[in-house]
Scaffold this motif. Structure first.
Motif, mmCIF file in Angstrom:
data_model
loop_
_atom_site.group_PDB
_atom_site.id
_atom_site.type_symbol
_atom_site.label_atom_id
_atom_site.label_comp_id
_atom_site.label_asym_id
_atom_site.label_seq_id
_atom_site.Cartn_x
_atom_site.Cartn_y
_atom_site.Cartn_z
ATOM 1 N N GLU A 46 1.147 67.170 57.950
ATOM 2 C CA GLU A 46 1.758 65.896 57.592
ATOM 3 C C GLU A 46 2.048 65.891 56.090
ATOM 4 O O GLU A 46 1.251 66.374 55.289
ATOM 5 C CB GLU A 46 0.827 64.740 57.946
ATOM 6 N N GLY A 47 3.168 65.318 55.702
ATOM 7 C CA GLY A 47 3.542 65.238 54.298
ATOM 8 C C GLY A 47 2.712 64.198 53.557
ATOM 9 O O GLY A 47 2.047 63.368 54.160
ATOM 10 N N GLY A 48 2.740 64.257 52.270
ATOM 11 C CA GLY A 48 2.020 63.299 51.446
ATOM 12 C C GLY A 48 1.550 63.936 50.156
ATOM 13 O O GLY A 48 1.871 65.089 49.853
ATOM 14 N N PRO A 49 0.762 63.183 49.383
ATOM 15 C CA PRO A 49 0.251 63.724 48.121
ATOM 16 C C PRO A 49 -0.583 64.985 48.370
ATOM 17 O O PRO A 49 -1.349 65.062 49.324
ATOM 18 C CB PRO A 49 -0.634 62.600 47.579
ATOM 19 N N VAL A 54 -2.085 71.985 49.947
ATOM 20 C CA VAL A 54 -2.478 72.221 51.337
ATOM 21 C C VAL A 54 -1.708 73.417 51.896
ATOM 22 O O VAL A 54 -2.294 74.295 52.536
ATOM 23 C CB VAL A 54 -2.226 70.960 52.208
ATOM 24 N N LEU A 55 -0.413 73.467 51.642
ATOM 25 C CA LEU A 55 0.402 74.581 52.133
ATOM 26 C C LEU A 55 -0.042 75.903 51.519
ATOM 27 O O LEU A 55 -0.139 76.917 52.210
ATOM 28 C CB LEU A 55 1.880 74.337 51.829
ATOM 29 N N LEU A 56 -0.332 75.891 50.216
ATOM 30 C CA LEU A 56 -0.774 77.103 49.549
ATOM 31 C C LEU A 56 -2.101 77.583 50.126
ATOM 32 O O LEU A 56 -2.279 78.775 50.381
ATOM 33 C CB LEU A 56 -0.897 76.867 48.047
ATOM 34 N N LYS A 57 -3.021 76.672 50.380
ATOM 35 C CA LYS A 57 -4.320 77.025 50.958
ATOM 36 C C LYS A 57 -4.129 77.637 52.350
ATOM 37 O O LYS A 57 -4.719 78.671 52.673
ATOM 38 C CB LYS A 57 -5.202 75.784 51.048
ATOM 39 N N GLN A 58 -3.300 77.006 53.178
ATOM 40 C CA GLN A 58 -3.052 77.523 54.523
ATOM 41 C C GLN A 58 -2.399 78.899 54.471
ATOM 42 O O GLN A 58 -2.742 79.794 55.239
ATOM 43 C CB GLN A 58 -2.164 76.550 55.314
ATOM 44 N N TRP A 59 -1.451 79.073 53.567
ATOM 45 C CA TRP A 59 -0.774 80.357 53.437
ATOM 46 C C TRP A 59 -1.752 81.445 53.030
ATOM 47 O O TRP A 59 -1.730 82.550 53.573
ATOM 48 C CB TRP A 59 0.361 80.236 52.418
ATOM 49 N N ARG A 60 -2.631 81.132 52.063
ATOM 50 C CA ARG A 60 -3.614 82.121 51.612
ATOM 51 C C ARG A 60 -4.565 82.501 52.748
ATOM 52 O O ARG A 60 -4.908 83.664 52.908
ATOM 53 C CB ARG A 60 -4.395 81.586 50.418
#
Length: 70
Positions: A46-49, A54-60
């Motif tokens: 979900e988008g937001g602050p 969050v995306l960087l953590k998931q990608w890593r």
């Protein structure tokens, strides 16, 4: 959009072209949802602050798992 060509040629009205664009966009979105639903590795975020972190953590985490599998 191909629909805009029919408007430019005078073959269709602005209202009809607008409805055609909405309809085709909706159809495309449905096809995308169907395609994504078939992927087991899909992660819904979900988008937001803080979205970038969050995306960087998931990608890593995903990249680390991929390295372990090799």
């Amino acid at each position: 959009y191909a629909e805009m060509l029919t408007l430019a040629r005078g073959e269709s009205s602005l209202d009809r072209v607008g409805e055609a664009i909405k309809s085709r966009t909706w159809q495309y979105a449905r096809r995308q949802r169907t395609w994504f639903r078939r992927l087991n590795a899909t992660l819904r975020i979900e988008g937001g602050p803080g979205l970038a972190s969050v995306l960087l953590k998931q990608w890593r985490e995903h990249a680390a798992i991929g390295r372990e599998c090799k």
